[in-house]
Design an enzyme around this catalytic site. Sequence first.
Site, PDB file in Angstrom:
ATOM      1  N   TYR A  55       0.830  -1.196   0.000  1.00 21.09           N
ATOM      2  CA  TYR A  55       0.000   0.000   0.000  1.00 21.09           C
ATOM      3  C   TYR A  55       0.874   1.261   0.000  1.00 21.09           C
ATOM      4  O   TYR A  55       1.541   1.574   0.976  1.00 21.09           O
ATOM      5  CB  TYR A  55      -0.923   0.024   1.211  1.00 21.09           C
ATOM      6  CG  TYR A  55      -1.833  -1.182   1.331  1.00 21.09           C
ATOM      7  CD1 TYR A  55      -2.142  -1.970   0.231  1.00 21.09           C
ATOM      8  CD2 TYR A  55      -2.391  -1.531   2.551  1.00 21.09           C
ATOM      9  CE1 TYR A  55      -2.973  -3.075   0.347  1.00 21.09           C
ATOM     10  CE2 TYR A  55      -3.228  -2.622   2.681  1.00 21.09           C
ATOM     11  CZ  TYR A  55      -3.510  -3.398   1.580  1.00 21.09           C
ATOM     12  OH  TYR A  55      -4.326  -4.489   1.709  1.00 21.09           O
ATOM     13  N   GLY A 207     -18.354  -3.697  -0.762  1.00 20.06           N
ATOM     14  CA  GLY A 207     -18.342  -3.798  -2.220  1.00 20.06           C
ATOM     15  C   GLY A 207     -17.600  -2.675  -2.898  1.00 20.06           C
ATOM     16  O   GLY A 207     -18.046  -2.148  -3.915  1.00 20.06           O
ATOM     17  N   PHE A 210     -19.700   0.324  -3.448  1.00 19.54           N
ATOM     18  CA  PHE A 210     -20.984   0.173  -4.138  1.00 19.54           C
ATOM     19  C   PHE A 210     -22.121  -0.005  -3.136  1.00 19.54           C
ATOM     20  O   PHE A 210     -23.205   0.577  -3.289  1.00 19.54           O
ATOM     21  CB  PHE A 210     -20.933  -1.020  -5.093  1.00 19.54           C
ATOM     22  CG  PHE A 210     -22.206  -1.221  -5.869  1.00 19.54           C
ATOM     23  CD1 PHE A 210     -22.449  -0.494  -7.021  1.00 19.54           C
ATOM     24  CD2 PHE A 210     -23.164  -2.129  -5.445  1.00 19.54           C
ATOM     25  CE1 PHE A 210     -23.632  -0.654  -7.732  1.00 19.54           C
ATOM     26  CE2 PHE A 210     -24.347  -2.297  -6.140  1.00 19.54           C
ATOM     27  CZ  PHE A 210     -24.585  -1.560  -7.290  1.00 19.54           C
ATOM     28  N   ALA A 212     -22.427   1.118  -0.241  1.00 18.59           N
ATOM     29  CA  ALA A 212     -22.742   2.312   0.553  1.00 18.59           C
ATOM     30  C   ALA A 212     -23.953   3.037  -0.026  1.00 18.59           C
ATOM     31  O   ALA A 212     -24.530   3.913   0.618  1.00 18.59           O
ATOM     32  CB  ALA A 212     -21.542   3.257   0.604  1.00 18.59           C
TER      33      ALA A 212
END
Length: 335
Positions: A55, A207, A210, A212
């Site tokens: 990251y 997701g 998505f 949310a």
Amino acid sequence: MQQRKLGPFQVGAISLGCMNLSHAYGVPPSPEQGEALLLKALDLGVTHFDTAALYGFGANETLVGRVLSPHRSRFTLASKCGMTGVNGEGGVKRVIDGRPESLKRTCEEALQRLRTDVIDLYYLHRWDKQVPVEDSVGALADLVREGKIRAIGLSEVSAGTLRRAHAVHPVAALQTEYSLWTRNAEIAVLDACRELGVSFVAFSPIGRGFLAGALSTPADIAAFDAKDIRRAMPRFQGDDFAANLRLLDGYRALAREAGCTPAQLALAWLLGRGEHILPIPGTTSAAHLEENVKAAEVTLSTGLAARLEALIDRRTVAGPRYNAATQAEIDTEEF
């Protein structure tokens, strides 16, 4: 917050995936904003923070180490090796490398960035298919014996690979994508984890945003940053995305019925799937962080959960979760 077992550790049921603070979804927040969010999570009772060498090519571990090392006794620290950034002619490139010497070197670098003497849970981020998983896990077992890590995890592997690894050294946790719209773990891995006593850590439990419920039109994707990884994901493209958007009206209605937000609905559903499941939502927003943590207080009725599963599952979601190139890198079972 309710507690759950993460290998040998007890942690809050809702954890924090730290990736968003440095990686994958476009321009990351400033270091100051990242610091504020990490400290806010700690204040809200989050006791499990998940990072990785990949990251930000070390930037995320550096941030987590700088901000949270003074509070090291208050949380369980997880990081990952086996997928890192390597300097090349075109700049830093993502490389999967599970050779024992590479994993041990990455661990030493991670300890420095994280400002700690030991990492509680250290995952093999991807199984390098050029290296027997037994060899990679053997290297991690050496790190356990040396006191540099406390427990071993695996990410994005199949039930068969988990069993092979577990025969070399006990695996404390397996991490893979799991949410209402990504149900591959239900093929075999969830049951294998339950059988072996392995905790299951669910990444992207909302997701990739998505679930949310905020996306409304294809134009929302056009507004994503050019480096947002969702631009290359089939479910967010073209006809597949248009079909998936049609699921959201019914989904939002179920959230209203449950008395929670859409994001909380997704997290509460996961928590209800088994005591060995731990979601690690990521966010750059303090408001969303607080919203996610409060999902641990939401309980869904059996009937509502059944309607939710019928609305969003592998038969109703359009498109695979990864493109072909990324899919070839992972080892999970596929429908």
